[in-house]
Design a protein around this motif. Structure first.
Motif, mmCIF file in Angstrom:
data_model
loop_
_atom_site.group_PDB
_atom_site.id
_atom_site.type_symbol
_atom_site.label_atom_id
_atom_site.label_comp_id
_atom_site.label_asym_id
_atom_site.label_seq_id
_atom_site.Cartn_x
_atom_site.Cartn_y
_atom_site.Cartn_z
ATOM 1 N N TYR A 84 7.975 -21.949 22.256
ATOM 2 C CA TYR A 84 9.156 -21.717 23.071
ATOM 3 C C TYR A 84 8.729 -21.292 24.468
ATOM 4 N N ASP A 120 17.753 -22.222 15.558
ATOM 5 C CA ASP A 120 16.324 -21.984 15.432
ATOM 6 C C ASP A 120 15.920 -21.576 14.025
ATOM 7 N N ARG A 127 17.778 -29.420 11.277
ATOM 8 C CA ARG A 127 18.216 -29.257 12.666
ATOM 9 C C ARG A 127 18.465 -30.609 13.309
ATOM 10 N N ARG A 206 12.423 -15.921 12.466
ATOM 11 C CA ARG A 206 11.685 -16.202 13.715
ATOM 12 C C ARG A 206 11.671 -14.952 14.582
#
Length: 292
Positions: A84, A120, A127, A206
């Motif tokens: 990210y 996420d 996803r 996460r």
């Protein structure tokens, strides 16, 4: 930017699709830079193709962008520390006392942010299936070809993802439960209770930490629980806060300087996302409550 020739009909056709392709890649990946890279790679692949062999350019490009994005998502699972590159959003921190009507309004406004965050927590296939179908209307047979799955399997993946997203929409009604989950996390971290941490962490949780060197991402309950035990030892004092409407924790060092701000996303009794601001410069720029 691709080196396209504006007089080239293939380049013109690609440029007409660029914004849509970028939107697809960005929603799948959650990163502007990664989305740009995916679109660039799609152009390079198109430039190596015989355009007369492509009967549906929009569909072909969607397939290519979907497959490249899927590769990126899978790579993130293997190398989460390089995933990210976008900065964490600016966070507003307020003391978490008894909820007032004003705070309830803030929590309601934060649901939109939570919906973005919950993407996420989805697996790569889930996803991609959810984003392509529910947000961009791509048929399931095309999604199945991108994933290398049957149409029925693609539908099932999107259905599972949709259920998780809908669960996030129901979070506002369970605010007290989310506070209790965060309190259990904090107690387990301070007490060195590894099993207790695992009970409140989603298996695919996460953790994104904003450091002076940029975001560092960890995925997985075991890894996050281990880090939580170590971090808890460095904090002398902490208090519950609301971070952009989400339950959070603000902690300080022994000298009274802020150590970190943690914001939690809780879905169905499990912590799915933890956003951490640990960069001293970022903490200094935030309007933080005083130590207790």
């Amino acid at each position: 930017m691709p080196d396209t020739n504006p007089t080239d009909p293939v380049a013109e056709a690609f440029e007409a699709q660029r914004e849509r392709l970028r939107a697809v890649a960005h929603r799948v990946l959650g990163s502007h830079a990664d989305a740009e890279d995916v679109v660039q790679e799609a152009w390079l692949r198109l430039s190596r193709q015989d355009p007369t062999a492509i009967h549906n350019l929009a569909g072909w490009l969607t397939t290519v962008v979907g497959r490249i994005s899927l590769d990126v998502l899978r790579s993130r699972r293997s190398h989460p520390e390089a995933s990210y590159d976008d900065e964490l959003p600016e966070l507003m921190v307020t003391v978490d006392d008894t909820p007032s009507p004003e705070e309830d309004a803030v929590l309601a406004d934060s649901v939109g942010v939570a919906l973005l965050v919950v993407l996420d927590s989805l697996g790569p296939n889930e996803r991609l299936a959810f984003v392509l179908h529910d947000l961009f209307g791509v048929p399931f047979d095309e999604i199945g070809r991108i994933l290398g799955r049957s149409t029925a399997a693609a539908k099932m993946l999107a259905s599972r993802a949709r259920a998780k997203v809908r669960a996030s929409e129901r979070q506002t009604a369970g605010e007290q439960q989310r506070r209790e989950v965060v309190r259990a996390f904090l107690a387990a971290a301070r007490g060195g209770d590894f099993e207790g941490l695992l009970r409140v962490l989603d298996p695919e949780v996460r953790l994104a930490v904003d450091t002076p060197r940029g975001p560092v991402v960890t995925i997985g309950a075991t890894e996050v629980a281990t880090g939580a035990q170590l971090s808890a030892r460095a904090a002398v004092r902490g208090r519950e806060v609301l971070v952009g409407g989400r339950p959070g924790i603000l902690s300080w060092r022994e000298d009274g300087t802020p150590l970190s701000v943690l914001a939690f996303t809780v879905v169905e009794g499990r912590i799915t996302v933890i956003d951490v601001v640990a960069d001293p410069a970022a903490l200094a720029a935030m309007n933080l409550p005083s130590p207790m």
